[in-house]
Design a protein around this motif. Structure first.
Motif, PDB file in Angstrom:
ATOM      1  N   VAL A  48       0.849  -1.174   0.000  1.00  0.00           N
ATOM      2  CA  VAL A  48       0.000   0.000   0.000  1.00  0.00           C
ATOM      3  C   VAL A  48       0.892   1.234   0.000  1.00  0.00           C
ATOM      4  N   THR A  49       0.460   2.295  -0.644  1.00  0.00           N
ATOM      5  CA  THR A  49       1.243   3.526  -0.609  1.00  0.00           C
ATOM      6  C   THR A  49       0.509   4.552   0.227  1.00  0.00           C
ATOM      7  N   LEU A  50       1.260   5.353   0.941  1.00  0.00           N
ATOM      8  CA  LEU A  50       0.631   6.330   1.820  1.00  0.00           C
ATOM      9  C   LEU A  50      -0.052   7.441   1.048  1.00  0.00           C
ATOM     10  N   ALA A  51       0.503   7.765  -0.076  1.00  0.00           N
ATOM     11  CA  ALA A  51      -0.072   8.857  -0.876  1.00  0.00           C
ATOM     12  C   ALA A  51      -1.557   8.610  -1.117  1.00  0.00           C
ATOM     13  N   GLU A  52      -1.907   7.380  -1.455  1.00  0.00           N
ATOM     14  CA  GLU A  52      -3.316   7.095  -1.726  1.00  0.00           C
ATOM     15  C   GLU A  52      -4.096   6.790  -0.443  1.00  0.00           C
ATOM     16  N   ALA A  53      -3.452   6.086   0.473  1.00  0.00           N
ATOM     17  CA  ALA A  53      -4.183   5.630   1.659  1.00  0.00           C
ATOM     18  C   ALA A  53      -4.474   6.743   2.657  1.00  0.00           C
ATOM     19  N   ARG A  54      -3.559   7.663   2.775  1.00  0.00           N
ATOM     20  CA  ARG A  54      -3.621   8.637   3.859  1.00  0.00           C
ATOM     21  C   ARG A  54      -4.949   9.392   3.949  1.00  0.00           C
ATOM     22  N   PRO A  55      -5.352  10.065   2.912  1.00  0.00           N
ATOM     23  CA  PRO A  55      -6.621  10.802   3.040  1.00  0.00           C
ATOM     24  C   PRO A  55      -7.829   9.864   3.123  1.00  0.00           C
ATOM     25  N   LEU A  56      -7.793   8.786   2.381  1.00  0.00           N
ATOM     26  CA  LEU A  56      -8.935   7.874   2.351  1.00  0.00           C
ATOM     27  C   LEU A  56      -9.133   7.174   3.688  1.00  0.00           C
ATOM     28  N   LEU A  57      -8.039   6.882   4.329  1.00  0.00           N
ATOM     29  CA  LEU A  57      -8.124   6.201   5.615  1.00  0.00           C
ATOM     30  C   LEU A  57      -8.787   7.095   6.665  1.00  0.00           C
ATOM     31  N   ALA A  58      -8.354   8.332   6.706  1.00  0.00           N
ATOM     32  CA  ALA A  58      -8.943   9.264   7.675  1.00  0.00           C
ATOM     33  C   ALA A  58     -10.450   9.395   7.435  1.00  0.00           C
ATOM     34  N   GLN A  59     -10.841   9.444   6.183  1.00  0.00           N
ATOM     35  CA  GLN A  59     -12.272   9.538   5.863  1.00  0.00           C
ATOM     36  C   GLN A  59     -13.028   8.292   6.315  1.00  0.00           C
ATOM     37  N   ALA A  60     -12.419   7.150   6.074  1.00  0.00           N
ATOM     38  CA  ALA A  60     -13.092   5.897   6.448  1.00  0.00           C
ATOM     39  C   ALA A  60     -13.271   5.810   7.963  1.00  0.00           C
ATOM     40  N   VAL A  61     -12.247   6.195   8.683  1.00  0.00           N
ATOM     41  CA  VAL A  61     -12.340   6.187  10.142  1.00  0.00           C
ATOM     42  C   VAL A  61     -13.436   7.151  10.586  1.00  0.00           C
ATOM     43  N   TRP A  62     -13.455   8.297   9.930  1.00  0.00           N
ATOM     44  CA  TRP A  62     -14.493   9.265  10.276  1.00  0.00           C
ATOM     45  C   TRP A  62     -15.886   8.688  10.043  1.00  0.00           C
TER      46      TRP A  62
END
Lengths: 196, 196
Positions: free
Chosen positions: B171-185
């Motif tokens: 997994v790359t952080l560039a793609e995961a970073r914003p999406l992960l925060a949204q999913a947690v939200w």
DNA sequence: GACAAAAATAGAATAAAATTCTAGAATAAC
DNA sequence: GTTATTCTAGAATTTTATTCTATTTTTGTC
């Protein structure tokens, strides 16, 4: 002693010892004493202490993966499939307290990956099947579109942490079980409120 | 050699060795050779191999917890605070690749709990502060009401699994970073679609 | 700056644990 | 029933962690 009996006795003893003490402080002598096997017999069945550990992982993950697979495959709806998947995970650890404790506490997936390639392969296969099952729901827009590698962490991550806490007694399954499945569902369900 | 230099050299060498080999297969001799310290010197600074491991954990978690704490405390809104929290977690592991690998791969929270009580206490304190910060948002209905022990697993669980995967390159952080925060939200935000 | 006390280093000696080895008993195959 | 294979035993060995004793370096004090 019947076929395969001794091997399993050694594994059982090892599991006891490994969960009572830490992996490093548990000695072969401990396992020998608890299992009643001789040193020679132990080394006949397992090449090393590490091989015993790997065998336990294979046993545990083999069974867990089978159960998870059965949970979602064939489920017609996204929500019910995911719910069943979460439930299967919690249920398995609930029913296999010792082995589950060993699996979550002892080593990580990556450790397993190098030491127990069979487990790693099985996990990869399970993930592939899960993604394949998810595909139509992503396509239809019912589930959010994400990089494929993110789905499993979003589903299993919370489950894993909850079970860790259940193991040390800070959470009860009665309350967590339904709420957890819902939370996982929310994190994946599309068409809802956006956050900054 | 200046004050505290040798101790840190030993820790650095140990970290290298522990991430290259497995915890058990890494020997004191490996650490000795890599650090350039003598046996006596090592045991002067650390009582045992396990104490070296614990010291690494204390160093790592001390720093990570500090950073996480700073991320949400003082944040005025629920969404931005959680976003910052997720980001701080990912950011820390991104910036501390070796130590992070060691922390996620090597041992679990529960192992740490018994071996490194200082870390466990700090983690408990961090959780308490996070829950205190969350409280008003739960009260206002912006965030779903859940058993308190569930919040941290829901937030950190996905982060942890994602970082595990980042460490092995899936997994790359560039793609995961914003999406992960949204999913947690999404998993925590109230007032949205319900699932069966 | 000399001097005691404490901390740090060194490496040999010891202890603890994992693993190997040789031989003998049980089981299975034919 | 006999031969081959698997399994068991426990002593011997090797590897690794830890301890010990002596020496050197640093620190604080006058």
């Amino acid at each position: 002693m019947a076929k395969g009996q001794r091997r399993q006795a050694i594994l059982n003893a090892a599991l006891d010892v490994f969960t009572a003490k830490t992996l490093t402080s548990a000695t072969m002598e401990d396992i020998r004493a608890k299992s009643g096997a001789s040193t020679g017999s132990i080394y006949h069945h397992f090449a090393s202490k590490e091989h015993i550990i790997v065998a336990l992982f294979e046993q545990g993950y083999g069974d867990l993966h089978r159960r998870m697979r059965a949970a979602f495959m064939g489920a017609p709806a996204a929500a019910s499939g995911l719910h069943a998947l979460v439930d299967s995970y919690l249920g398995w650890f609930h029913e296999h307290e010792l082995l589950g404790r060993f699996m979550l506490q002892t080593a990580s997936t990556d450790y397993v990956a190098s030491a127990a390639p069979a487990v790693a392969r099985d996990a990869a296969e399970l993930e592939r099947q899960l993604l394949e099952w998810l595909q139509p729901f992503i396509a239809s827009g019912e589930i959010v579109a994400l990089p494929l590698a993110m789905y499993v962490p979003l589903i299993i991550g919370p489950c894993r942490e909850i079970m860790r806490r259940w193991q040390v007694g800070t959470v009860t399954l009665a309350e967590a079980r339904p709420l957890l499945a819902q939370a996982v569902w929310r994190s994946l369900a599309a068409g809802q409120a956006h956050a900054p």
